[in-house]
Motif scaffolding. Structure first.
Motif, PDB file in Angstrom:
ATOM      1  N   GLN A 178       0.826  -1.210   0.000  1.00 35.18           N
ATOM      2  CA  GLN A 178       0.000   0.000   0.000  1.00 35.18           C
ATOM      3  C   GLN A 178       0.860   1.259   0.000  1.00 35.18           C
ATOM      4  O   GLN A 178       0.506   2.269  -0.609  1.00 35.18           O
ATOM      5  N   GLY A 179       2.004   1.186   0.665  1.00 37.58           N
ATOM      6  CA  GLY A 179       2.892   2.340   0.720  1.00 37.58           C
ATOM      7  C   GLY A 179       3.468   2.729  -0.629  1.00 37.58           C
ATOM      8  O   GLY A 179       3.864   3.876  -0.831  1.00 37.58           O
ATOM      9  N   ARG A 180       3.511   1.790  -1.568  1.00 36.41           N
ATOM     10  CA  ARG A 180       4.069   2.094  -2.886  1.00 36.41           C
ATOM     11  C   ARG A 180       3.297   3.193  -3.604  1.00 36.41           C
ATOM     12  O   ARG A 180       3.843   3.877  -4.476  1.00 36.41           O
ATOM     13  N   ALA A 181       2.037   3.382  -3.235  1.00 37.69           N
ATOM     14  CA  ALA A 181       1.236   4.430  -3.880  1.00 37.69           C
ATOM     15  C   ALA A 181       1.632   5.824  -3.420  1.00 37.69           C
ATOM     16  O   ALA A 181       1.368   6.810  -4.120  1.00 37.69           O
ATOM     17  N   ILE A 182       2.283   5.933  -2.262  1.00 38.29           N
ATOM     18  CA  ILE A 182       2.505   7.249  -1.657  1.00 38.29           C
ATOM     19  C   ILE A 182       3.436   8.097  -2.503  1.00 38.29           C
ATOM     20  O   ILE A 182       3.138   9.262  -2.798  1.00 38.29           O
ATOM     21  N   ARG A 183       4.589   7.551  -2.911  1.00 38.84           N
ATOM     22  CA  ARG A 183       5.522   8.343  -3.718  1.00 38.84           C
ATOM     23  C   ARG A 183       5.021   8.527  -5.150  1.00 38.84           C
ATOM     24  O   ARG A 183       5.476   9.419  -5.863  1.00 38.84           O
ATOM     25  N   ARG A 184       4.065   7.713  -5.563  1.00 39.40           N
ATOM     26  CA  ARG A 184       3.570   7.804  -6.935  1.00 39.40           C
ATOM     27  C   ARG A 184       2.377   8.748  -7.053  1.00 39.40           C
ATOM     28  O   ARG A 184       2.188   9.368  -8.103  1.00 39.40           O
ATOM     29  N   ILE A 185       1.573   8.841  -6.015  1.00 44.05           N
ATOM     30  CA  ILE A 185       0.332   9.601  -6.126  1.00 44.05           C
ATOM     31  C   ILE A 185       0.219  10.727  -5.101  1.00 44.05           C
ATOM     32  O   ILE A 185      -0.341  11.778  -5.386  1.00 44.05           O
ATOM     33  N   VAL A 186       0.763  10.534  -3.900  1.00 42.26           N
ATOM     34  CA  VAL A 186       0.555  11.507  -2.818  1.00 42.26           C
ATOM     35  C   VAL A 186       1.627  12.589  -2.840  1.00 42.26           C
ATOM     36  O   VAL A 186       1.337  13.769  -3.049  1.00 42.26           O
ATOM     37  N   THR A 187       2.863  12.219  -2.587  1.00 37.94           N
ATOM     38  CA  THR A 187       3.957  13.192  -2.528  1.00 37.94           C
ATOM     39  C   THR A 187       5.262  12.493  -2.829  1.00 37.94           C
ATOM     40  O   THR A 187       5.491  11.359  -2.387  1.00 37.94           O
ATOM     41  N   LEU A 188       6.131  13.173  -3.564  1.00 37.41           N
ATOM     42  CA  LEU A 188       7.394  12.560  -3.962  1.00 37.41           C
ATOM     43  C   LEU A 188       8.457  12.694  -2.886  1.00 37.41           C
ATOM     44  O   LEU A 188       9.362  11.869  -2.802  1.00 37.41           O
ATOM     45  N   ASN A 202      -7.560   9.609   0.893  1.00 42.46           N
ATOM     46  CA  ASN A 202      -8.448   9.235  -0.212  1.00 42.46           C
ATOM     47  C   ASN A 202      -7.988   7.940  -0.883  1.00 42.46           C
ATOM     48  O   ASN A 202      -8.805   7.081  -1.216  1.00 42.46           O
ATOM     49  N   ILE A 203      -6.681   7.813  -1.082  1.00 39.89           N
ATOM     50  CA  ILE A 203      -6.195   6.612  -1.769  1.00 39.89           C
ATOM     51  C   ILE A 203      -6.033   5.435  -0.804  1.00 39.89           C
ATOM     52  O   ILE A 203      -6.040   4.280  -1.229  1.00 39.89           O
ATOM     53  N   LEU A 204      -5.882   5.730   0.494  1.00 40.61           N
ATOM     54  CA  LEU A 204      -5.825   4.683   1.522  1.00 40.61           C
ATOM     55  C   LEU A 204      -6.944   4.938   2.531  1.00 40.61           C
ATOM     56  O   LEU A 204      -6.696   5.416   3.641  1.00 40.61           O
ATOM     57  N   PRO A 205      -8.190   4.647   2.172  1.00 43.00           N
ATOM     58  CA  PRO A 205      -9.324   4.999   3.041  1.00 43.00           C
ATOM     59  C   PRO A 205      -9.294   4.310   4.399  1.00 43.00           C
ATOM     60  O   PRO A 205      -9.953   4.760   5.339  1.00 43.00           O
ATOM     61  N   TRP A 206      -8.544   3.229   4.520  1.00 42.89           N
ATOM     62  CA  TRP A 206      -8.439   2.507   5.788  1.00 42.89           C
ATOM     63  C   TRP A 206      -7.464   3.177   6.751  1.00 42.89           C
ATOM     64  O   TRP A 206      -7.423   2.852   7.948  1.00 42.89           O
ATOM     65  N   PHE A 207      -6.654   4.129   6.251  1.00 43.30           N
ATOM     66  CA  PHE A 207      -5.539   4.654   7.031  1.00 43.30           C
ATOM     67  C   PHE A 207      -5.978   5.348   8.319  1.00 43.30           C
ATOM     68  O   PHE A 207      -5.487   5.040   9.406  1.00 43.30           O
ATOM     69  N   GLN A 208      -6.922   6.270   8.208  1.00 44.34           N
ATOM     70  CA  GLN A 208      -7.327   7.057   9.387  1.00 44.34           C
ATOM     71  C   GLN A 208      -7.976   6.193  10.478  1.00 44.34           C
ATOM     72  O   GLN A 208      -7.566   6.265  11.641  1.00 44.34           O
ATOM     73  N   GLY A 217      -1.606  16.943   0.667  1.00 42.58           N
ATOM     74  CA  GLY A 217      -1.021  15.607   0.628  1.00 42.58           C
ATOM     75  C   GLY A 217      -1.708  14.651   1.582  1.00 42.58           C
ATOM     76  O   GLY A 217      -1.970  13.493   1.239  1.00 42.58           O
ATOM     77  N   TYR A 218      -2.039  15.136   2.786  1.00 44.37           N
ATOM     78  CA  TYR A 218      -2.721  14.270   3.758  1.00 44.37           C
ATOM     79  C   TYR A 218      -4.116  13.884   3.252  1.00 44.37           C
ATOM     80  O   TYR A 218      -4.541  12.732   3.382  1.00 44.37           O
ATOM     81  N   THR A 219      -4.818  14.839   2.671  1.00 41.63           N
ATOM     82  CA  THR A 219      -6.152  14.560   2.130  1.00 41.63           C
ATOM     83  C   THR A 219      -6.071  13.512   1.024  1.00 41.63           C
ATOM     84  O   THR A 219      -6.890  12.580   0.972  1.00 41.63           O
ATOM     85  N   THR A 220      -5.080  13.658   0.153  1.00 44.82           N
ATOM     86  CA  THR A 220      -4.895  12.668  -0.915  1.00 44.82           C
ATOM     87  C   THR A 220      -4.555  11.302  -0.337  1.00 44.82           C
ATOM     88  O   THR A 220      -5.048  10.270  -0.809  1.00 44.82           O
ATOM     89  N   LEU A 221      -3.714  11.293   0.709  1.00 42.39           N
ATOM     90  CA  LEU A 221      -3.331  10.032   1.360  1.00 42.39           C
ATOM     91  C   LEU A 221      -4.557   9.290   1.882  1.00 42.39           C
ATOM     92  O   LEU A 221      -4.710   8.079   1.668  1.00 42.39           O
TER      93      LEU A 221
END
Length: 353
Positions: free
Chosen positions: A38-48, A92-98, A86-90
């Protein structure tokens, strides 16, 4: 015999405990693998570049000051707005995170962030390595430099190479001018390359109109190839003429609308063209972090409605270019009715009449 029975019971109990421990270990390993993937999406979609901890801290800070509106508006600087986005995007793409964070003990929470970070940095490394091997081939095929760009020797890339140098050259400078070319290589006054200049490789046909610098920006062939190689497949990067083939168009369009991931591709492509051999945030006078922020702000901080419309059109162009266009919404009811699936359904229904 009673001793043997007791020993058998002890062995059975130990085996049961071992099974429980093994099952727990497997569950833990599956959870670890899940967080890393799941973390692989972070540098690709959330923040570099921003850390997950910084995104969370900014969101927490806003909750702390939200009751004081005057203070809240005063302390929310542009860089903090970027973190909050960035947090909002995070989430959104990982809805289970919060909700997951709320249910965890602190030590589990720290371990989860560690695994997410591991997956994020791993994805960035994979994407960087992929482009390091692909970009020389693309440049050699399109520009046919002599000698060609070396696949193996990264030190021969960058401004020491005429083809790579021309692509990295700021649009306001003329690479074909030998004085300018020498000045860039010597980092002479007036020829210093920083993130405050748009590189030529970002532009359609690698040419910029100095009187209209937005025309053709982010439409280069190399950008499309880099995006496709990372987000669809390396083989799809060979098909850049026309529009995409429309595969998975609905889901892909949703993903594109969530976040224009091509923002990160521009930074990765610049690195691949450079002579830097390992990922870093500074290359001479060029700051990759600031370059990333400038690109993000171009898309997310449009100065007015006209500029926002241009951004929307550019994003729509990228969606069509990469994923194609679905025309099923244009089908009339009459056209759908005449199609064989519906025709067969009517024929089967008529069998009992």
């Amino acid at each position: 015999t009673s001793d043997n029975a007791r020993q058998r019971r002890k062995i059975a109990a130990l085996e049961e405990k071992l099974q429980v421990l093994e099952a727990g270990r497997m569950v833990k390993q599956r959870e670890t693998n899940y967080f890393i993937s799941q973390g692989r999406a972070i540098r690709r979609i959330v923040t570099l570049f921003d850390s997950i901890e910084d995104l969370i801290s900014e969101n927490d800070r806003r909750y702390d000051v939200a009751e004081d509106d005057e203070h809240y508006s005063r302390v929310c600087h542009h860089s903090q707005d970027r973190l909050q986005t960035g947090y909002t995007t995070l989430t959104n793409i990982l809805p289970w995170f919060q909700p997951k964070c709320s249910d965890m003990e602190y030590e589990e929470y720290v371990q989860m962030l560690k695994k997410l970070r591991q997956g994020a940095d791993s994805a960035r490394g994979d994407d960087t390595s992929k482009l390091k091997s692909l970009v020389p081939d693309w440049v050699n095929r399109e520009f046919k430099p002599n000698p060609p760009v070396d696949y193996e020797d990264k030190y021969s890339h960058g401004f020491v190479n005429d083809a790579c140098g021309k692509l990295l050259c700021p649009t306001e400078l003329d690479w074909d001018n030998p004085i300018i070319r020498a000045g860039i290589r010597d980092r002479a006054n007036g020829c210093i390359v920083t993130e405050m200049s748009w590189p030529t490789f970002l532009y359609e046909k690698y040419t910029a109109d100095q009187d209209n610098l937005e025309e053709g920006l982010f439409k280069s062939t190399l950008l499309i190839q880099a995006f496709k190689s990372i987000f669809t497949s390396p083989s799809s990067a060979k098909e850049i003429d026309g529009e995409g083939d429309g595969a998975n168009i609905i889901e892909n369009n949703r993903r594109t609308k969530r976040e224009f991931s091509g923002k990160k591709v521009k930074t990765h492509l610049r690195f691949a063209l450079s002579s830097v051999t390992s990922w870093r945030s500074i290359d001479g006078d060029f700051d990759y972090v600031q370059f990333w922020h400038i690109i993000v702000d171009f898309f997310e901080k449009a100065p007015g409605r006209a500029a926002q419309r241009k951004v929307d059109r550019l994003l729509a162009w990228w969606t069509r270019k990469v994923f194609g266009t679905s025309r099923r919404a244009e089908l009339s009811d009459a056209a759908k009715s005449s199609m064989s699936v519906n025709a067969l359904a009517r024929q089967r229904a008529q069998e009992d009449d």
